[in-house]
Design a protein around this motif. Structure first.
Motif, PDB file in Angstrom:
ATOM      1  N   ALA A  63       0.855  -1.198   0.000  1.00 19.28           N
ATOM      2  CA  ALA A  63       0.000   0.000   0.000  1.00 19.28           C
ATOM      3  C   ALA A  63       0.891   1.248   0.000  1.00 19.28           C
ATOM      4  CB  ALA A  63      -0.925  -0.034   1.200  1.00 19.28           C
ATOM      5  N   TRP A  93     -16.730  -9.170 -13.179  1.00 13.97           N
ATOM      6  CA  TRP A  93     -15.330  -8.773 -12.965  1.00 13.97           C
ATOM      7  C   TRP A  93     -14.808  -8.254 -14.296  1.00 13.97           C
ATOM      8  CZ3 TRP A  93     -13.092  -8.039  -8.474  1.00 13.97           C
ATOM      9  CH2 TRP A  93     -11.706  -7.985  -8.351  1.00 13.97           C
ATOM     10  N   ALA A  94     -14.111  -7.152 -14.276  1.00 12.54           N
ATOM     11  CA  ALA A  94     -13.669  -6.525 -15.538  1.00 12.54           C
ATOM     12  C   ALA A  94     -12.145  -6.582 -15.661  1.00 12.54           C
ATOM     13  CB  ALA A  94     -14.116  -5.066 -15.531  1.00 12.54           C
ATOM     14  N   VAL A 144     -19.038  -2.998 -12.131  1.00 18.36           N
ATOM     15  CA  VAL A 144     -18.638  -4.340 -11.681  1.00 18.36           C
ATOM     16  C   VAL A 144     -19.399  -4.646 -10.396  1.00 18.36           C
ATOM     17  CG1 VAL A 144     -16.736  -5.787 -10.828  1.00 18.36           C
ATOM     18  CG2 VAL A 144     -16.302  -4.108 -12.634  1.00 18.36           C
ATOM     19  N   ASN A 173      -4.288  -0.282  -5.232  1.00 19.27           N
ATOM     20  CA  ASN A 173      -4.055  -0.654  -6.636  1.00 19.27           C
ATOM     21  C   ASN A 173      -4.976   0.118  -7.562  1.00 19.27           C
ATOM     22  OD1 ASN A 173      -1.978  -2.817  -6.372  1.00 19.27           O
ATOM     23  ND2 ASN A 173      -3.584  -3.613  -5.027  1.00 19.27           N
ATOM     24  N   GLN A 184      -9.759  -4.535 -15.392  1.00 24.27           N
ATOM     25  CA  GLN A 184      -9.780  -3.129 -14.934  1.00 24.27           C
ATOM     26  C   GLN A 184      -8.703  -2.233 -15.548  1.00 24.27           C
ATOM     27  OE1 GLN A 184     -10.928  -2.109 -10.885  1.00 24.27           O
ATOM     28  NE2 GLN A 184      -9.034  -0.955 -10.664  1.00 24.27           N
ATOM     29  N   LYS A 185      -7.492  -2.758 -15.672  1.00 27.64           N
ATOM     30  CA  LYS A 185      -6.414  -1.886 -16.181  1.00 27.64           C
ATOM     31  C   LYS A 185      -6.718  -1.494 -17.618  1.00 27.64           C
ATOM     32  CE  LYS A 185      -3.485  -4.389 -13.068  1.00 27.64           C
ATOM     33  NZ  LYS A 185      -4.457  -5.467 -12.739  1.00 27.64           N
TER      34      LYS A 185
END
Ligand SMILES: O=c1ccn([C@@H]2O[C@H](COP(=O)(O)OP(=O)(O)O[C@H]3O[C@H](CO)[C@@H](O)[C@H](O)[C@H]3O)[C@@H](O)[C@H]2O)c(=O)[nH]1
Length: 354
Positions: free
Chosen positions: A40, A234-235, A202, A256, A237-238
């Motif tokens: 993190a 769920w995708a 999502v 993230n 995402q990036k």
């Protein structure tokens, strides 16, 4: 252990997640060097010391933790932004954070962040840290081919995005842990519908308490949005955030997601839930100024206004400009000679010297 030691001299060190701090003892037992990975942000790391400091001073009652007051010496954080987890008591949480914060005998610390983004906090950490610090974020940019996804990505949403206009879509995802209830789902749904903006949402199976997937979407919602909304489990995402049609990201502000949005130049609606997310949301909205925070209970009217502010209003456009600026800085940072690029090379040199 002895067998492992004798068997493989090719292992030069153990890199372990800070929460798995006991891995350091394993490394010592195997006579291997170890390096800590802090997944993190640096601002979160610093905010942990505020939490520990106020807890130990006895100034942190549960009432204090709801306070809007700024934490002395920790601007811009308010007491209510301190990183408490919903998954444990203050006692357990601070014990865990305390254990995770020590470097022990490890040789170095890795942060998944960029120098330019968290400079003041990194400088404070560097001052206290006895070992070298390597900021090599965003990690996913250095290893783009590796998919770490545990859920199957629904790539059909990319075809849907291809049909939308530039910067028009608000992408909504609350990460891999957040849970919401049916009434929050309904308010989100109507807020998105009433905003009249296209959205990609999502809804992770099991993330709505009391329902497997979309059964609890309100009646009439699907008909009212028609082709304007795309809902997936769920995708990728990036890829979604890098798509030209995506102009905003409603996020829980996991680190993230925060890094991915910054790296792709997408401004955010911040709806933090727990832990570091509140710290990230505060920096997104008050320091980097690329996010607006939804603080109160989720209500359709507020959702509609927030989406329109981000996607259509002048304020949103200014945030988009600042987000593009951060994207350019990220590109410089990971390119040849950039700070993350150089840091990664230094880290490799250290590992080969073991
Ligand atoms: O449909 C989706 C939704 C998410 N993701 C990916 O899932 C990851 C989500 O990570 P993050 O945004 O960090 O959220 P969490 O999974 O909730 O992460 C946990 O771990 C983080 C790192 O320590 C903390 O910052 C968070 O608060 C904590 O909840 C990201 O890489 C996303 O690209 C997908 O690929 N597809």
């Amino acid at each position: 252990m002895e067998q492992l030691k004798a068997q493989d001299e090719m292992i030069s060190c153990i890199i372990y997640d800070e929460i798995l701090y006991f891995a350091e003892s394993v490394a010592n037992r195997l006579e291997l060097p170890s390096i800590i990975l802090r997944p993190a942000g640096a601002n979160f790391f610093i905010s942990r010391s505020a939490l520990l400091q106020f807890k130990d001073g006895g100034n942190l009652s549960s009432k204090g933790l709801e306070s809007e007051d700024t934490v002395p010496n920790f601007h811009p954080l308010r007491f209510k932004d301190l990183p408490l987890s919903k998954f444990g008591s203050l006692e357990t949480m601070s014990q865990l954070l305390d254990n995770a914060s020590h470097t022990r005998s490890s040789s170095a610390v890795i942060f998944n962040t960029m120098d330019f983004l968290e400079q003041p906090s990194l400088a404070k950490i560097e001052q206290r840290c006895q070992v070298p610090l390597f900021c090599i974020g965003p990690l996913y940019k250095f290893a783009p081919a590796l998919s770490s996804s545990l859920l199957k990505e629904d790539i059909s949403c990319i075809t849907w995005l291809d049909k939308q206009t530039k910067n028009s879509v608000i992408y909504v995802s609350l990460g891999s842990l957040t849970l919401i209830d049916e009434s929050e789902l309904a308010e989100m749904a109507w807020g998105l519908a009433n905003s009249k903006q296209p959205f990609l949402w999502v809804v992770r199976p099991g993330s709505v308490c009391g329902s497997d997937w979309l059964e609890s979407l309100p009646e009439g919602f699907k008909e009212s949005i028609g082709e304007r909304g795309c809902i997936v489990k769920w995708a990728p995402q990036k890829e979604v955030l890098a798509h030209g049609s995506v102009g905003g990201f409603w996020s829980h502000c996991g680190w993230n997601s925060t890094l991915e949005s910054i790296s792709e130049g997408v401004p955010m609606i911040c709806r933090p839930n727990s832990g570091d997310q509140k710290v990230n949301a505060r920096y997104l909205s008050h320091v980097w100024k690329v996010g607006l925070e939804l603080e109160n209970e989720v209500q359709r009217g507020e959702v509609e206004r927030a989406v329109r502010r981000l996607m259509v209003d002048k304020k949103g456009m200014e945030m988009r400009d600042r987000a593009k600026d951060l994207k350019e800085k990220t590109e410089l940072c990971i390119g040849k000679g950039g700070s993350s690029y150089n840091s990664l090379n230094e880290l490799l040199k250290l590992i080969s010297s073991f």
